[in-house]
Design a protein around this motif. Structure first.
Motif, short mmCIF file in Angstrom:
data_model
loop_
_atom_site.label_atom_id
_atom_site.label_comp_id
_atom_site.label_asym_id
_atom_site.label_seq_id
_atom_site.Cartn_x
_atom_site.Cartn_y
_atom_site.Cartn_z
N THR A 209 -9.13 2.75 52.54
CA THR A 209 -10.30 3.62 52.44
C THR A 209 -10.63 4.34 53.74
O THR A 209 -11.40 5.31 53.73
N SER B 244 -19.51 -0.38 52.66
CA SER B 244 -18.65 -0.33 51.48
C SER B 244 -17.35 -1.10 51.71
O SER B 244 -16.90 -1.86 50.83
N ASP B 245 -16.77 -0.94 52.89
CA ASP B 245 -15.52 -1.65 53.18
C ASP B 245 -15.73 -3.16 53.24
O ASP B 245 -14.89 -3.94 52.77
N ARG C 27 -15.82 -4.46 49.83
CA ARG C 27 -14.49 -4.42 49.22
C ARG C 27 -13.63 -5.58 49.70
O ARG C 27 -12.92 -6.22 48.93
#
Length: 298
Positions: free
Chosen positions: A35, A202-203, A206
């Motif tokens: 990402t 977000s990472d 994830r």
């Protein structure tokens, strides 16, 4: 996104762009997930006719994780003593993973770009699997030459200072990571804290695997000096490096270009150890220009 069984492990990957576009295999750096190759950057490649292939390196993201906690100081000491350190896996293994993604997709040859550790992996792909590489672009990477200047103390602390666990204190984690990003970032380009904070959060949701980062760091350290291999590369090569990189000083980029016959060196004033949106066009222009130097696929 999808998964493939390559080189004996599971690798998460993503393919986007024009169906008949020229394939561009994108290899990310230490502890970074696929990402980190941001969608707006990918869109610029797609507009230039490139088919982008991103993947999570082993031990990060949604790719397979390994076990064990090697001692980085022991690996450094063994390397300095001329020994071959015992590590969970090597950069050569990671290069084989990258080639395995191409195998899985049925792609005979691709353009390759790698950032930081991804550049080191890309060097090995290009040197040891040259028949699979149309062109190679190295971004903010280095050769493993022990005589090169080290990272600044502040930048080294970014690598070695543990972050708070985002699952127990997300705010402290994000604050820590924002400080790190500012420390190694590009001083001549705006720092969009809201954008960076959103990406970091977000990472972390994830995947959060700090042990994987340590194992990758040991793989980098154990690999040593790659200059002899770089001298064998015949593909067109472009080396892009920031003049203000505190983590991998610019001498690493210069050494990379000097070690590869015919390599072009692009010095970017004001660039640190990141790729802010203000540099997307520069990257795309140079990567596509380097790709145009290659023979086209049959």
């Amino acid at each position: 996104m999808a998964q493939a069984r390559v080189n004996g492990i599971t690798i998460e990957y993503d393919v986007q762009g024009p169906e008949n576009g020229e394939p561009l295999l994108m290899i990310m750096g230490l502890g970074s997930q696929l990402t980190r190759w941001a969608q707006p950057l990918l869109d610029k490649f797609h507009a230039r006719g490139m088919l982008t292939i991103r993947f999570d390196n082993r031990d990060v993201g949604l790719s397979e994780k390994f076990k064990g906690l090697p001692n980085l100081q022991d690996v450094i000491a063994q390397r300095m003593a001329g020994q071959t350190p015992a590590v969970p896996y090597t950069l050569d293994d990671m290069a084989a993973d990258a080639v395995g993604v191409l195998d899985h997709l049925g792609i005979a040859r691709a353009h390759v770009v790698g950032a930081s550790m991804g550049g080191m992996i890309g060097q090995l792909v290009t040197a040891d699997h040259g028949e699979r590489v149309l062109s190679f672009t190295s971004i903010m990477s280095t050769t493993g030459n022990p005589a090169l200047p080290p990272a600044t103390p502040e930048a080294m602390a970014v690598l070695l200072t543990p972050a708070p666990n985002p699952h127990t204190d997300e705010q402290a984690y994000l604050d820590h990571m924002i400080r790190n990003a500012r420390t190694i970032g590009s001083p001549a380009y705006p720092f969009d804290e809201a954008l960076v904070r959103q990406r970091l959060g977000s990472d972390a949701k994830r995947c959060y695997e700090p042990a994987g980062v340590l194992r990758q760091m040991c793989a980098v350290t154990a690999n040593g000096d790659r200059r002899a291999k770089l001298a064998t590369i015949t593909a067109p090569v472009c080396v892009i490096h920031g003049e203000d990189d505190p983590l991998v000083p610019v001498d690493g980029g210069r050494d990379t270009a000097a070690s590869i016959p015919g390599a072009e060196f692009v010095l970017v004033p004001g660039m640190g150890h990141d790729v802010p949106p203000g540099l997307y066009d520069l990257l795309v222009d140079n990567i596509c220009r380097n790709a145009a130097r290659a023979k086209q696929p049959a």
